[in-house]
Design a protein around this motif. Sequence first.
Motif, PDB file in Angstrom:
ATOM      1  N   GLY A 231      51.481  28.446  75.134  1.00  0.00           N
ATOM      2  CA  GLY A 231      50.812  27.538  76.074  1.00  0.00           C
ATOM      3  C   GLY A 231      49.367  27.319  75.669  1.00  0.00           C
ATOM      4  N   TRP A 232      48.739  26.328  76.326  1.00  0.00           N
ATOM      5  CA  TRP A 232      47.365  25.935  75.971  1.00  0.00           C
ATOM      6  C   TRP A 232      46.327  26.666  76.822  1.00  0.00           C
ATOM      7  CZ3 TRP A 232      46.948  23.047  71.732  1.00  0.00           C
ATOM      8  CH2 TRP A 232      48.014  22.211  71.355  1.00  0.00           C
ATOM      9  N   ILE A 233      45.335  27.197  76.139  1.00  0.00           N
ATOM     10  CA  ILE A 233      44.145  27.766  76.786  1.00  0.00           C
ATOM     11  C   ILE A 233      42.996  26.807  76.486  1.00  0.00           C
ATOM     12  CG2 ILE A 233      42.436  29.620  76.512  1.00  0.00           C
ATOM     13  CD1 ILE A 233      44.717  31.526  75.954  1.00  0.00           C
TER      14      ILE A 233
ATOM     15  N   PHE B 207      53.852  24.144  85.469  1.00  0.00           N
ATOM     16  CA  PHE B 207      54.141  23.604  84.143  1.00  0.00           C
ATOM     17  C   PHE B 207      53.098  24.094  83.134  1.00  0.00           C
ATOM     18  CE2 PHE B 207      52.884  20.375  81.035  1.00  0.00           C
ATOM     19  CZ  PHE B 207      54.011  20.412  80.245  1.00  0.00           C
ATOM     20  N   GLY B 208      51.866  24.262  83.593  1.00  0.00           N
ATOM     21  CA  GLY B 208      50.751  24.591  82.700  1.00  0.00           C
ATOM     22  C   GLY B 208      50.616  26.079  82.434  1.00  0.00           C
ATOM     23  N   ALA B 209      49.391  26.466  82.106  1.00  0.00           N
ATOM     24  CA  ALA B 209      49.130  27.841  81.660  1.00  0.00           C
ATOM     25  C   ALA B 209      49.380  28.877  82.754  1.00  0.00           C
ATOM     26  CB  ALA B 209      47.685  27.944  81.178  1.00  0.00           C
ATOM     27  N   SER B 210      49.304  28.446  84.027  1.00  0.00           N
ATOM     28  CA  SER B 210      49.422  29.427  85.110  1.00  0.00           C
ATOM     29  C   SER B 210      50.791  30.097  85.173  1.00  0.00           C
ATOM     30  CB  SER B 210      49.089  28.762  86.451  1.00  0.00           C
ATOM     31  OG  SER B 210      47.771  28.281  86.423  1.00  0.00           O
ATOM     32  N   ALA B 211      51.795  29.478  84.544  1.00  0.00           N
ATOM     33  CA  ALA B 211      53.109  30.143  84.537  1.00  0.00           C
ATOM     34  C   ALA B 211      53.436  30.703  83.159  1.00  0.00           C
ATOM     35  CB  ALA B 211      54.185  29.154  84.954  1.00  0.00           C
ATOM     36  N   ARG B 212      52.499  30.584  82.222  1.00  0.00           N
ATOM     37  CA  ARG B 212      52.808  30.980  80.848  1.00  0.00           C
ATOM     38  C   ARG B 212      51.978  32.156  80.381  1.00  0.00           C
ATOM     39  NH1 ARG B 212      54.383  25.805  77.752  1.00  0.00           N
ATOM     40  NH2 ARG B 212      54.638  24.295  79.411  1.00  0.00           N
ATOM     41  N   ASN B 213      51.006  32.583  81.193  1.00  0.00           N
ATOM     42  CA  ASN B 213      50.032  33.553  80.674  1.00  0.00           C
ATOM     43  C   ASN B 213      50.591  34.971  80.682  1.00  0.00           C
ATOM     44  OD1 ASN B 213      49.097  34.936  83.258  1.00  0.00           O
ATOM     45  ND2 ASN B 213      48.833  32.776  83.769  1.00  0.00           N
TER      46      ASN B 213
END
Length: 449
Positions: A364-366, A82-88
Motif C-alpha cells: 500500500g501507499w504511504i 480501501f487505502g492505507a488504513s486497512a493495509r498497514n
Amino acid sequence: MFNSQSEQFDPLVATSPKRLPQCRSYWSDTIDIGAATSSLTKSVHTDVAIIGGGYTGLLTAYYLAKHHQVDVCVLEANRVGFGASARNAGFVLKGSGRLGYSQMAKRWDLDTAKGIYSEFSEAVSRVKRLIEEHHIDCEPQSKGYLKIAHNAKAMAQLEGSANFIGKYLGDDAQVLSLSQLKADYMDHKQAFGALRINDGFGINPLKLLMGYKTMVERQGVPVFEQTCVESWIEENGIHRLISTSGEVIANKVVTLGNGYTPKRLNSAVDSRFLPILSNIVVTQPLSTQELAASGLNTREVVMDTRVLKYYYRLLPDNRLLFGGRGAIFGRDANKPIYQQRLKFALTQCFPALKNKGIDYNWNGWIAATLDDVPHVYLKNGIGYSLGYCGVGVSFSAQAAFRLAQQIVGKPVPQLPLYNTPAPKFPAAGLRRLGQWSYYHYGWLKDRYF
Ligand SMILES: Cc1cc2nc3c(=O)[nH]c(=O)nc-3n(C[C@H](O)[C@H](O)[C@H](O)COP(=O)(O)OP(=O)(O)OC[C@H]3O[C@@H](n4cnc5c(N)ncnc54)[C@H](O)[C@@H]3O)c2cc1C
C-alpha cells in the motif's frame, strides 16, 4: 499463498481511484466488513465535505460532529479501508524515526521539538482512549516499541537518542544491550542492541478502522461509499463535488486521501507529497519450536535503524508480520521480487525461519513529505492532512482532532505541523527518480556505513 492483486492504482499516474477492489490481506481475513453503505445518488448540501474514508477522514467527521456539532459527510471512492488504513502493520507509535527529535530541535528549536513530541504522544494516548471508550475490539498487544540497531554506529546513535529523550523530553527510553535483547525479546542475528520506548503497541488496523466507522455512523454522519469525487467546481467560495451519480454542495472541503490522493484532485496537495509503496508479508503460524529457535519472546512492535527500514511484530496467532519497502511504481507493486526480498531479510534476522511459508503478501501507499513531518493545513475553506511517514495509525487521530478545530476556527498549537503547508517537492515531476536514487543511497549506507 494469497498475493494481493489490487494495487493497480498509482496516485502519481491516475486521476481517480474509483471502482477498485478492497485489498485482501491478513487483516481482511480476520473480519467481515459487511455490505457497503449507500453511495451518493442525489444532490446533498453540507457544511463540510470530507474526501477519503480512512482513519483521518472518519475521525475528522467524528470530531466535527461530536465536539463541534458541524454538518458533515464523508465521500469514499471505494469501500472504507480501501487505502492505507486497512493495509498497514498496526503499529501505534509516537515517532517513526524518519526525523529524530534531536534533528527537529536542530532544524527548528527545542521548544518546537517538544511541541511535536507532545502532539505525537497525545496521538498515541488518543488512539488508546478511543479504543477503550468505544470498546473497539482491535486486539491491542503488549506495550513497547523496540528500535533495533543494525550496526554499531546506529547503536551509538540510539544511545544518543535515549539521552535526548530522557533529558529534554522527560520520557523513558531504555537502551538494551545485545545480550538483554536476546534474553528478553528475540535472538536477532543482525542486531547490535536496541532502544525500547514503552508506549507503542500493535493493533489490528482494519478492526480499528471499522470501530471508527461505527463511531461516525452513531453520530448520524453519512458515509457515502463507492462515491469517487471526480470533479470539483468552486464558485464564490461554494464547492460542488461531483461523483458519477450525485453531487455534494459544501462550504468547506478537506481532502484526506493521504498517499491515495490522485493527481489533480486538490491543487493545494499536488507536488507536496511522495507516495511510497510499503510491502508486508505474513508467515504461517510459528510453532513452539520455531518461536524458541528464533528466540521470539515478545509481542512488542519492532523497527530497525536502516535507511530502508524493516518493521515486524508477532501477531496474536503467532504469525510473524514483516514489512519493508516495495516497488517504486504502482504497476510493479505485485512483482514477486518484493515478497522475495522481504523473505530474505526476515531469514537474515531469524535464520531459524528460513523454511517458513508465507501466507499473505500485500502492499500500500504511504505519503512522505519533503520535510519528513505531517502537515494538517486549512486555508480559505480547503484543507488537507497528509505525510504521516509511517505513524499514521496514531497521528491520524491527532490530525483529525486538530483539523476539526481548525475548521471551526479554534486555535491549535503553533507548530510547523499545523501552521505551514507541506513544502513542494522541487522538480516534482522527477520525484520518482529522486526516490530511485535514494533507495540506492540507502542500500549502500545500510550495508557499508
Ligand atoms: C504497508 C503499510 C504499512 C504501514 N504501517 C503503518 C504502521 O504500522 N503504523 C503507522 O502508524 N502507519 C503505518 N502506515 C501508514 C498508515 O497506514 C497511514 O498513514 C494511514 O492509514 C493514513 O490514513 P488516512 O485516512 O489519512 O488515508 P487512507 O487510509 O489511505 O485513506 C484515504 C482514502 O481516500 C480515498 N480517496 C482518494 N481519492 C478519493 C476521491 N477522489 N474520492 C473519494 N475518496 C477518495 C481512498 O479511496 C482511500 O480510501 C502503513 C502504511 C502502509 C501502506
